[in-house]
Design an enzyme around this catalytic site. Structure first.
Site, mmCIF file in Angstrom:
data_model
loop_
_atom_site.group_PDB
_atom_site.id
_atom_site.type_symbol
_atom_site.label_atom_id
_atom_site.label_comp_id
_atom_site.label_asym_id
_atom_site.label_seq_id
_atom_site.Cartn_x
_atom_site.Cartn_y
_atom_site.Cartn_z
ATOM 1 N N ARG A 195 0.878 -1.177 0.000
ATOM 2 C CA ARG A 195 0.000 0.000 0.000
ATOM 3 C C ARG A 195 0.906 1.214 0.000
ATOM 4 O O ARG A 195 1.582 1.499 0.997
ATOM 5 C CB ARG A 195 -0.907 -0.038 1.235
ATOM 6 C CG ARG A 195 -1.905 1.106 1.346
ATOM 7 C CD ARG A 195 -2.785 0.904 2.575
ATOM 8 N NE ARG A 195 -3.584 2.069 2.870
ATOM 9 C CZ ARG A 195 -4.809 2.294 2.417
ATOM 10 N NH1 ARG A 195 -5.375 1.409 1.609
ATOM 11 N NH2 ARG A 195 -5.481 3.380 2.755
ATOM 12 N N HIS A 210 -6.904 1.664 -7.125
ATOM 13 C CA HIS A 210 -7.182 0.885 -5.912
ATOM 14 C C HIS A 210 -7.964 -0.376 -6.337
ATOM 15 O O HIS A 210 -9.160 -0.500 -6.070
ATOM 16 C CB HIS A 210 -7.987 1.739 -4.932
ATOM 17 C CG HIS A 210 -7.988 1.232 -3.527
ATOM 18 N ND1 HIS A 210 -7.463 0.008 -3.154
ATOM 19 C CD2 HIS A 210 -8.478 1.787 -2.375
ATOM 20 C CE1 HIS A 210 -7.623 -0.162 -1.851
ATOM 21 N NE2 HIS A 210 -8.221 0.900 -1.359
ATOM 22 N N GLN A 238 -10.107 -2.494 -3.780
ATOM 23 C CA GLN A 238 -11.363 -1.835 -3.439
ATOM 24 C C GLN A 238 -12.399 -2.049 -4.533
ATOM 25 O O GLN A 238 -13.580 -2.308 -4.261
ATOM 26 C CB GLN A 238 -11.133 -0.338 -3.224
ATOM 27 C CG GLN A 238 -12.388 0.427 -2.838
ATOM 28 C CD GLN A 238 -12.937 -0.002 -1.494
ATOM 29 O OE1 GLN A 238 -12.234 0.008 -0.494
ATOM 30 N NE2 GLN A 238 -14.214 -0.394 -1.466
ATOM 31 N N ASP A 275 -16.366 9.388 -2.152
ATOM 32 C CA ASP A 275 -15.139 9.179 -1.385
ATOM 33 C C ASP A 275 -14.743 10.519 -0.773
ATOM 34 O O ASP A 275 -15.300 11.572 -1.104
ATOM 35 C CB ASP A 275 -14.034 8.648 -2.310
ATOM 36 C CG ASP A 275 -12.791 8.170 -1.567
ATOM 37 O OD1 ASP A 275 -12.851 8.046 -0.332
ATOM 38 O OD2 ASP A 275 -11.762 7.939 -2.223
ATOM 39 N N CYS A 278 -15.812 3.997 0.043
ATOM 40 C CA CYS A 278 -14.728 3.079 0.381
ATOM 41 C C CYS A 278 -14.247 3.224 1.822
ATOM 42 O O CYS A 278 -13.538 2.347 2.315
ATOM 43 C CB CYS A 278 -13.569 3.249 -0.594
ATOM 44 S SG CYS A 278 -12.873 4.905 -0.603
ATOM 45 N N ARG A 300 -14.319 -6.378 1.356
ATOM 46 C CA ARG A 300 -12.877 -6.337 1.095
ATOM 47 C C ARG A 300 -12.255 -7.682 1.452
ATOM 48 O O ARG A 300 -11.393 -8.212 0.718
ATOM 49 C CB ARG A 300 -12.218 -5.212 1.923
ATOM 50 C CG ARG A 300 -12.479 -3.795 1.458
ATOM 51 C CD ARG A 300 -11.725 -3.458 0.176
ATOM 52 N NE ARG A 300 -10.292 -3.611 0.318
ATOM 53 C CZ ARG A 300 -9.461 -2.679 0.793
ATOM 54 N NH1 ARG A 300 -9.939 -1.501 1.170
ATOM 55 N NH2 ARG A 300 -8.160 -2.894 0.858
#
Length: 306
Positions: free
Chosen positions: A103, A130, A133, A225, A265, A293
């Site tokens: 990450r 991402h 996600q 987001d 998210c 997830r």
């Protein structure tokens, strides 16, 4: 040949659907008493430049559910590209673990890890995209509507890394994708060009708008987001002046389909991009989405490591 999971754009529609079908099966298996230990003896190395709740816990627990283990490496321990070169980190870790999830801030760091590592690399987030996600997002939408094909997915807000992966998986799997965002906060042109090719192949429609009210008309999914992503804190005051018209609130949601679902998210900045009433309301799927997830990433882990 080594397999990686760097972007949903790297996978065909059939491959993505196969991963999602596997995620559905693994989730049912988990809910029915537990997953088979198909990754017994395997270890996932988890390299973090950015802190995370969902990414760390979901990958760690995913490996445990599948019989394996996960090793957390903090920013200070690795110093990716600073204390030690990415090429060296990749080659050292390849001798210790069976796959690496990273990450990172800079997408090039993910690409460099993939270039130099001899074990699979999973993109746990970069400044470009991402993909993990997006897999959870697609799984959540499938659980609600059966598939993505023909759905209208609308993203409201900053054209960031989450928007890129959502756009790509949406049009790959036959959904129409619309984004409404302020001027100067568009999805990067290179990602849009890739999406246009995917949409041409699938017959999906892409729409890039400024007006959020126009964008949510006939939407099956409204996604938002944070206005300010990690690493953009210096811009937060400026963004707080620009983005309020893009808040997902009762009025905006009322202009979509009656069966619309709301996705985010997380973490959410309640009172900014989304109100409490919407985040906790009947249209919200924020927490099933967060839980997915785990299940979507287990499919990726099995695909790469079994």
């Amino acid at each position: 040949m080594k397999k990686d999971f760097l972007a949903v754009a790297d996978y065909s529609p059939a491959e993505l659907q196969g991963l999602l079908d596997l995620a559905v099966r693994l989730k049912k298996e988990r809910m029915s008493g537990g997953n088979a230990p198909v990754l017994k003896g395997k270890v996932l190395g988890m390299v973090f430049q950015k802190p995370s709740l969902r990414t760390r816990v979901s990958f760690d627990m995913g490996m445990r559910h599948l019989g394996g283990d996960a090793l957390y490496l903090s920013p200070n321990e690795v110093g990716l590209g600073q204390r030690e070169s990415i090429a060296d980190v990749a080659r050292v870790l390849s001798g210790y673990v069976d796959a690496i999830m990273a990450r990172v801030f800079d997408h090039d760091h993910i690409l460099q890890l993939a270039k130099w590592a001899s074990v699979p690399i999973i993109n746990g987030l970069s400044d470009y995209n991402h993909p993990c996600q997006a897999m959870a997002d697609a799984l959540t939408i499938i659980e609600e509507f059966g598939s993505l094909k023909g759905l209208n997915i609308t993203y409201i807000g900053d054209g960031n890394n989450v928007a890129v992966s959502l756009m790509h998986i949406a049009v790959k799997l036959g959904a129409n994708f619309t984004i409404a965002n302020p001027e100067d906060y568009d999805i990067i042109p290179a990602a849009v060009d890739v999406a246009k090719k995917f949409a041409s192949d699938s017959g999906s429609k892409l729409s890039f708008l400024r007006d959020p009210h126009q964008a949510v008309k006939d939407a099956h999914v409204i996604y938002t987001d944070t206005w300010t992503s990690m690493g953009q804190e210096a811009e937060s005051k400026k963004r707080e002046l620009v983005f309020p018209p893009y808040q997902v609130n009762d009025r905006l949601v009322s202009e979509a389909r009656k069966d619309v679902i709301i996705l985010h998210c997380l973490p959410a900045h309640r009172g900014q991009e989304i109100t409490d009433a919407i985040a906790d309301g009947s249209h919200s799927r924020l927490f099933p989405q967060a839980h997915n997830r785990l299940h979507a990433q287990k499919a990726v882990l099995v695909h790469l490591m079994q």
